[in-house]
Design a protein around this motif. Structure first.
Motif, mmCIF file in Angstrom:
data_model
loop_
_atom_site.group_PDB
_atom_site.id
_atom_site.type_symbol
_atom_site.label_atom_id
_atom_site.label_comp_id
_atom_site.label_asym_id
_atom_site.label_seq_id
_atom_site.Cartn_x
_atom_site.Cartn_y
_atom_site.Cartn_z
ATOM 1 N N SER A 80 0.824 -1.209 0.000
ATOM 2 C CA SER A 80 0.000 0.000 0.000
ATOM 3 C C SER A 80 0.855 1.255 0.000
ATOM 4 N N VAL A 81 1.893 1.280 0.836
ATOM 5 C CA VAL A 81 2.772 2.452 0.905
ATOM 6 C C VAL A 81 3.533 2.629 -0.408
ATOM 7 N N ALA A 82 3.969 1.520 -1.014
ATOM 8 C CA ALA A 82 4.720 1.618 -2.264
ATOM 9 C C ALA A 82 3.844 2.168 -3.389
ATOM 10 N N VAL A 83 2.618 1.671 -3.509
ATOM 11 C CA VAL A 83 1.722 2.134 -4.576
ATOM 12 C C VAL A 83 1.346 3.596 -4.367
ATOM 13 N N ALA A 84 0.898 3.942 -3.144
ATOM 14 C CA ALA A 84 0.495 5.320 -2.874
ATOM 15 C C ALA A 84 1.671 6.277 -2.989
ATOM 16 N N GLY A 85 2.850 5.873 -2.481
ATOM 17 C CA GLY A 85 4.020 6.732 -2.572
ATOM 18 C C GLY A 85 4.478 6.943 -4.002
ATOM 19 N N SER A 86 4.454 5.883 -4.803
ATOM 20 C CA SER A 86 4.835 6.010 -6.215
ATOM 21 C C SER A 86 3.887 6.938 -6.960
ATOM 22 N N GLY A 209 -4.247 8.133 -1.696
ATOM 23 C CA GLY A 209 -3.685 7.017 -2.453
ATOM 24 C C GLY A 209 -3.793 5.692 -1.712
ATOM 25 N N VAL A 210 -3.577 5.712 -0.388
ATOM 26 C CA VAL A 210 -3.698 4.477 0.395
ATOM 27 C C VAL A 210 -5.133 3.947 0.333
ATOM 28 N N ALA A 211 -6.098 4.846 0.513
ATOM 29 C CA ALA A 211 -7.509 4.426 0.453
ATOM 30 C C ALA A 211 -7.873 3.962 -0.955
ATOM 31 N N ALA A 212 -7.387 4.677 -1.974
ATOM 32 C CA ALA A 212 -7.713 4.304 -3.353
ATOM 33 C C ALA A 212 -7.069 2.978 -3.726
ATOM 34 N N PHE A 256 -7.562 2.384 8.071
ATOM 35 C CA PHE A 256 -8.063 3.534 8.818
ATOM 36 C C PHE A 256 -6.928 4.293 9.503
ATOM 37 N N ALA A 257 -6.033 3.555 10.174
ATOM 38 C CA ALA A 257 -4.939 4.200 10.903
ATOM 39 C C ALA A 257 -3.994 4.926 9.954
#
Length: 279
Positions: A80-86, A209-212, A256-257
């Motif tokens: 999740s962090v990799a996708v949203a961060g990218s 991005g994390v939610a998406a 959520f967090a």
């Protein structure tokens, strides 16, 4: 609380920024730890340990395949962090230069850039991901690309809107008189003034991005099996929500967090960096 301690807290920023940064640091640490260690192999299936509730050995229980849910949640954080961060980096790399260029040029070139942004807004990230999946197949890369394309006009509008008024300021007039080019003025004088807004918007878009990403993975358009993903964990748990609610509770809490931490960080940075909001 002593006056000195209170002043130290004020130096860090508002309460929302403190809480957001604390949660964000914790999530980042968990993500980094998951890259090298998890309590169990997140891909290891154990039929003898299927659907175990949370216990001393499996703190978050196990899923229908006997996999440790805590390990899956930790491993899913990296995805999740990799996708949203990218997606945020992609949007920054293209949207910020376009916004600076549009503000500097104005006229018909500004109109062309802004209408192009409106065209991108007409195709939301979900629809873009569906089109990419139809063309090349669903993957984490396509999810990041779809979210990144949607981020471009977001950053472009923020930078353009904040930059336009700066071109009439005295320091820009002095730079022009000194013979500096439009490009150098944009980079050396305009960009530092809008950088705070860009950082705040990046934190907000990271949360979005994390939610998406979770939503795209829930629909099967994100990371594909066997890669762990919070969204797909929610999708797989919906048929067992009555008998094994922990399968949905823990990945849902993780989403959520993370979104809460990034949203509080963005709000706190806005309060900290915007002088109009300082009391």
């Amino acid at each position: 609380m002593t006056f000195a301690a209170f002043e130290r807290m004020r130096a860090i920023g508002p309460r929302s920024l403190q809480i957001g940064l604390g949660l964000s640091v914790f999530i980042i640490l968990v993500t980094l730890i998951a890259l090298v260690w998890t309590p169990f192999d997140p891909l290891l299936q154990n039929p003898d340990a299927r659907l175990l509730p949370p216990n001393g050995q499996h703190l978050f229980g196990t899923d229908a395949l006997g996999r440790d849910v805590l390990s899956l949640v930790m491993a899913g954080a990296a995805n999740s962090v990799a996708v949203a961060g990218s997606a945020v980096i992609f949007g920054l790399a293209i949207g910020v230069p376009l916004g600076l260029w549009a503000a500097a040029r104005s006229g018909w070139r500004d109109d062309v850039v802004m209408r192009g942004g409106d065209l991108v807004f007409a195709f939301p990230s979900l629809l873009t991901a569906v089109m990419l999946a139809a063309a090349t197949g669903p993957s984490a890369f396509n999810a990041a690309l779809a979210l990144g394309v949607f981020n471009i006009p977001v950053f472009m509008r923020v930078v353009r809107g904040a930059s336009r008024g700066l071109w009439s300021r005295d320091f820009v007039t002095a730079a022009r008189a000194a013979g500096q080019s439009t490009r150098n003025i944009s980079i050396q004088h305009i960009l530092p003034h809008v950088l705070g807004l860009v950082v705040v918007q990046a934190a907000v878009q990271f949360a979005v991005g994390v939610a998406a990403e979770a939503g795209l993975s829930y629909l099967g358009l994100g990371a594909q099996p066997p890669a762990p993903s919070w969204g797909r964990m929610l999708a797989e748990s919906q048929t067992l929500i009555g008998t094994a609610p922990w399968l949905a509770i823990f990945p849902g809490l993780a989403i959520f967090a993370t979104v809460l931490a990034l949203s509080l960080t963005g709000d706190g940075l806005r309060d900290r960096l915007d002088p109009r909001l300082k009391r």
